[in-house]
Design a protein around this motif. Structure first.
Motif, PDB file in Angstrom:
ATOM      1  N   GLY A  66      13.359   3.932 -13.320  1.00 36.86           N
ATOM      2  CA  GLY A  66      12.987   4.681 -11.728  1.00 36.86           C
ATOM      3  C   GLY A  66      12.196   3.100 -10.616  1.00 36.86           C
ATOM      4  O   GLY A  66      11.612   3.489 -10.049  1.00 36.86           O
ATOM      5  N   CYS A  67      12.083   1.848 -11.574  1.00 41.26           N
ATOM      6  CA  CYS A  67      11.103   0.822 -11.578  1.00 41.26           C
ATOM      7  C   CYS A  67      11.204   0.025 -10.086  1.00 41.26           C
ATOM      8  O   CYS A  67      10.902   0.163  -9.287  1.00 41.26           O
ATOM      9  N   GLN A  68      13.050   0.533 -10.194  1.00 47.81           N
ATOM     10  CA  GLN A  68      13.641  -0.502  -9.257  1.00 47.81           C
ATOM     11  C   GLN A  68      13.886  -0.027  -8.426  1.00 47.81           C
ATOM     12  O   GLN A  68      14.075  -0.102  -7.278  1.00 47.81           O
ATOM     13  N   GLN A  69      14.296   1.402  -8.532  1.00 46.20           N
ATOM     14  CA  GLN A  69      13.517   2.492  -7.105  1.00 46.20           C
ATOM     15  C   GLN A  69      12.565   2.112  -6.517  1.00 46.20           C
ATOM     16  O   GLN A  69      12.956   2.156  -5.495  1.00 46.20           O
ATOM     17  N   ILE A  70      11.193   2.575  -6.794  1.00 51.70           N
ATOM     18  CA  ILE A  70      10.881   2.659  -6.303  1.00 51.70           C
ATOM     19  C   ILE A  70       9.922   1.050  -5.380  1.00 51.70           C
ATOM     20  O   ILE A  70       9.321   0.759  -4.892  1.00 51.70           O
ATOM     21  N   CYS A  71       9.942   0.285  -6.127  1.00 50.44           N
ATOM     22  CA  CYS A  71       9.334  -1.284  -5.655  1.00 50.44           C
ATOM     23  C   CYS A  71      10.156  -2.018  -4.904  1.00 50.44           C
ATOM     24  O   CYS A  71      11.792  -1.721  -5.094  1.00 50.44           O
ATOM     25  N   LYS A  72       9.647  -2.795  -3.902  1.00 50.27           N
ATOM     26  CA  LYS A  72      10.169  -3.096  -2.709  1.00 50.27           C
ATOM     27  C   LYS A  72      10.044  -4.276  -2.983  1.00 50.27           C
ATOM     28  O   LYS A  72       8.908  -4.989  -3.612  1.00 50.27           O
ATOM     29  N   ASP A  73      10.439  -5.561  -2.268  1.00 47.42           N
ATOM     30  CA  ASP A  73      10.502  -7.042  -1.905  1.00 47.42           C
ATOM     31  C   ASP A  73       9.564  -6.635  -1.113  1.00 47.42           C
ATOM     32  O   ASP A  73       9.020  -5.794   0.195  1.00 47.42           O
ATOM     33  N   ALA A  74       9.255  -8.206  -1.031  1.00 49.61           N
ATOM     34  CA  ALA A  74       7.306  -8.212   0.592  1.00 49.61           C
ATOM     35  C   ALA A  74       8.214  -8.626   1.898  1.00 49.61           C
ATOM     36  O   ALA A  74       8.924  -9.727   1.469  1.00 49.61           O
ATOM     37  N   CYS A  75       8.198  -8.419   2.967  1.00 52.00           N
ATOM     38  CA  CYS A  75       7.709  -8.723   3.777  1.00 52.00           C
ATOM     39  C   CYS A  75       7.652  -9.696   3.992  1.00 52.00           C
ATOM     40  O   CYS A  75       8.555 -11.198   5.336  1.00 52.00           O
ATOM     41  N   ALA A 123       0.995  -0.994  -0.120  1.00 56.48           N
ATOM     42  CA  ALA A 123       0.349  -0.173  -0.105  1.00 56.48           C
ATOM     43  C   ALA A 123       0.952   1.379   0.149  1.00 56.48           C
ATOM     44  O   ALA A 123       0.260   2.485  -0.794  1.00 56.48           O
ATOM     45  N   ASP A 124       2.044   1.151   0.332  1.00 58.10           N
ATOM     46  CA  ASP A 124       2.915   2.053   0.412  1.00 58.10           C
ATOM     47  C   ASP A 124       3.662   2.790  -0.713  1.00 58.10           C
ATOM     48  O   ASP A 124       4.301   3.377  -1.072  1.00 58.10           O
ATOM     49  N   ILE A 125       3.404   1.528  -1.833  1.00 60.48           N
ATOM     50  CA  ILE A 125       4.280   1.788  -2.921  1.00 60.48           C
ATOM     51  C   ILE A 125       3.423   2.713  -4.522  1.00 60.48           C
ATOM     52  O   ILE A 125       1.827   2.236  -4.321  1.00 60.48           O
ATOM     53  N   PRO A 126       3.535   3.476  -4.783  1.00 60.33           N
ATOM     54  CA  PRO A 126       2.880   4.583  -5.535  1.00 60.33           C
ATOM     55  C   PRO A 126       3.174   4.119  -6.631  1.00 60.33           C
ATOM     56  O   PRO A 126       2.711   4.629  -8.235  1.00 60.33           O
TER      57      PRO A 126
END
Length: 653
Positions: free
Chosen positions: A449-458, A378-381
């Motif tokens: 910028g996709c690799q900088q915005i996207c994060k792994d799931a916890c 939810a915190d990923i734009p």
């Protein structure tokens, strides 16, 4: 008006009495008072030590101790948000994952001939022109109509090119003429340097429809890769214009793909599978999708208690230019995860029994500030286009699709459609191919910028797969097994199936040990404070009260002294200015009022005897002091004028 005697004495004491402690008038006096009264022994030794060498050594030791404390405390703070990993293994009944199965060939070639006839003609002509390949008679029924002008303009604009030399001289497929072309060259193979003959280099040119001078050349050292890439480019353009309902009919049904099914020792059928249409793989079928709210589980490990299916591949109806391998693709995933077949799918061979053993692992990472992961996304734009639980792949594909719509005005065919967008096709978006390749190049180079915005799931689940392959069916059982399977499929016995059309798949748990990998905070606030206290006590014999004292003296009191001195200077400057304006000299009352600047005494308190004794003696006009006693006055005078006779005699004796 004259001041009262008591107020005059108070003002004089305040003006002349030296002040010590936190209210000292200067920073040097404050530091000296602190060193003499603090519990940190090193500071006290600096003041009381005699001799420069000894004082220098104590200064050096004290500063070294302070430096070590700061270093160790910084290390403690940096390691505060570190995590320790724990692994828990427990034996229990495990839920069975979802298993998605796709035919490598997405659509029946016999059903797609009308849509791909023009493209197939261009491809065959390229093979004949570049390699002298002539199809001749094929064992597969693949008739091709005569050349027509339908869609010819489309292929004219993006023809296959053969590079004659390392300069940009090419031979056009359609015209057969040589010409010079301009544009940046992008090698699409892993090896940029072509070790073979330069005549083997084949590619195509993409130009900006709005600016014909902006072109890019995509070259391949392998003719197979070049033709396949060119074919897929046009193939996606064609498929984007076909409605979804039509594409589902052109692909394989559950009856076409599935011959037999067993799970946990019991028979199953197509009702246990859910159809899932993939843009690049056609109709896929997911076992145990959980759509009906029920998720199957298994209480026993081993191949006999997992999923066993026999797949009908139908190699004869494969598209010869789109896919070059035969078999099926499967992916094991959670029910809430999207199956990325094209990224992490496992290929299954025909005429073989493929056994896939699974180990189940659940992982849980700590979120911020311990790691840069996201709980739900939810915190990923980035809008989730897949309607499944968040994953890094979903975020990357959604981000690229959004950039595609924003930059090119249409969506890429292989990914879901954003709201209000439509898939790219050459008729409506003549510039989409050039735009797509340029955008994909930026995506690979991490410039979008996709690799900088996207994060792994916890939190995520993982099934580690171990694959083994055996020949199937065996030589001795091949004849009767193929006849029985042909009968089950409803065909006549004299048209039995070929073993290269079949694939046997087994998916099972090797054991029921669930591995849970979790991160836990390595430090807590209590441990951090305890470590701070240990460092302070070790290097400075100090405590929390000592730290508070340092804050008070070095920050609060020091700032107070500085501000007070500035206030005194400003006040003195203001008084001098007023006197200069009036033209009067300083009065005695002004000098007496200056005593109010000394904070040790309060106006309402009268001087005590002790404070009065500490006043320094004036130099000019010494005050009268008490005269020394006159010892002659201490002589005793008898009260009698005459001495008695008896006392006189005693005195004489």
């Amino acid at each position: 008006a004259a001041m009262a005697p008591g107020k005059k004495i108070t003002a004089r004491i305040k003006r002349t009495l030296p002040v010590k402690g936190p209210q000292a008038p200067t920073l040097s006096e404050l530091m000296r008072w602190y060193c003499l009264n603090t519990n940190t022994h090193g500071c006290r030794r600096i003041v009381v030590s005699r001799g420069r060498l000894r004082r220098f050594l104590w200064i050096l030791l004290t500063l070294s101790a302070v430096g070590l404390i700061l270093w160790q405390c910084a290390e403690l703070l940096m390691n505060y948000y570190s995590a320790s990993v724990s692994v828990t293994v427990q034996f229990q009944k495990l839920p069975f994952p979802a298993v998605t199965i796709c035919n490598i060939n997405p659509y029946k070639y016999s059903s797609m001939k009308d849509y791909l006839s023009e493209l197939d003609k261009e491809t065959k002509k390229a093979l004949e022109t570049f390699y002298g390949f002539s199809e001749g008679k094929s064992k597969v029924r693949r008739s091709v109509d005569e050349w027509s002008s339908t869609g010819s303009d489309f292929f004219k604009q993006i023809p296959l090119l053969k590079f004659e030399d390392l300069s940009k001289t090419v031979t056009d497929l359609r015209s057969g003429q040589k010409r010079k072309i301009e544009g940046s060259v992008f090698h699409k193979d892993s090896s940029i340097v072509n070790s073979g003959d330069s005549n083997d280099i084949i590619g195509f040119q993409l130009c900006d429809a709005n600016n014909s001078s902006e072109c890019a050349l995509y070259t391949f050292s392998s003719g197979v890769n070049a033709i396949q890439e060119w074919y897929k480019l046009h193939y996606m353009n064609i498929m984007a214009q076909i409605p979804l309902e039509t594409k589902e009919k052109l692909s394989y049904s559950a009856d076409d793909l599935l011959l037999t099914c067993f799970f946990d020792g019991l028979s199953c059928d197509k009702r246990h599978f859910t159809r899932f249409h993939h843009p690049l793989h056609g109709n896929c079928y997911t076992f145990n999708s959980g759509e009906n709210g029920t998720i199957l589980s298994t209480s026993t490990g081993g191949s006999e208690y997992g999923l066993q299916v026999v797949l009908y591949i139908d190699e004869a109806d494969y598209n010869p230019f789109l896919v070059t391998s035969t078999g099926a693709k499967i992916i094991v995933h959670d029910q809430n995860e999207y199956p990325f077949i094209e990224d992490i799918g496992t290929e299954i061979e025909t005429a073989a029994a493929t056994s896939i053993g699974m180990h189940f692992t659940r992982s849980r990472k700590l979120s911020k500030p311990y790691s840069d992961c996201t709980e739900t996304g939810a915190d990923i734009p980035v809008e989730n286009l897949y309607n499944k639980s968040y994953s890094l792949q979903i975020c990357l594909h959604s981000c690229f699709q959004k950039a595609m719509v924003d930059s090119c005005g249409c969506a890429q065919y292989a990914q879901p459609l954003p709201a209000g967008a439509e898939y790219c096709n050459y008729n409506k978006n003549p510039n989409w191919m050039y735009c797509y390749y340029r955008l994909h190049e930026k995506f690979v180079k991490e410039q979008l910028g996709c690799q900088q915005i996207c994060k792994d799931a916890c939190s995520f689940k993982e099934w580690a797969l171990t694959t083994s392959i055996a020949q199937w069916p065996s030589t001795v059982s091949e004849d009767w097994m193929l006849r029985v399977l042909s009968w089950d499929k409803g065909q006549k016995i004299n048209k039995k199936l070929n073993k290269t059309d079949l694939a046997n798949l087994m998916v099972f748990y090797k054991d029921l040990n669930e591995r849970f990998i979790s991160e836990n905070p390595a430090n807590t606030l209590v441990i951090l404070l305890s470590n701070f206290g240990g460092q302070l006590g070790l290097w400075m014999s100090c405590s929390v009260v000592c730290v508070i004292e340092i804050v008070e003296v070095f920050f609060i009191d020091s700032l107070s002294i500085v501000m007070r001195r500035q206030w005194q200077k400003a006040k003195k400057w203001w008084n001098d200015r007023k006197r200069d304006q009036v033209g009067k000299s300083p009065q005695a009352g002004d000098l007496e009022r200056q005593g109010h600047d000394n904070p040790v005494c309060i106006d309402e308190d009268l001087p005590t005897f002790n404070t009065a004794l500490r006043l320094p003696l004036p130099q000019d006009n010494p005050l009268p002091r008490t005269p020394p006693p006159n010892y002659s006055t201490l002589r005793l005078e008898t009260a009698f004028t005459e001495q008695l006779p008896d006392t006189l005699e005693v005195g004489q004796h």
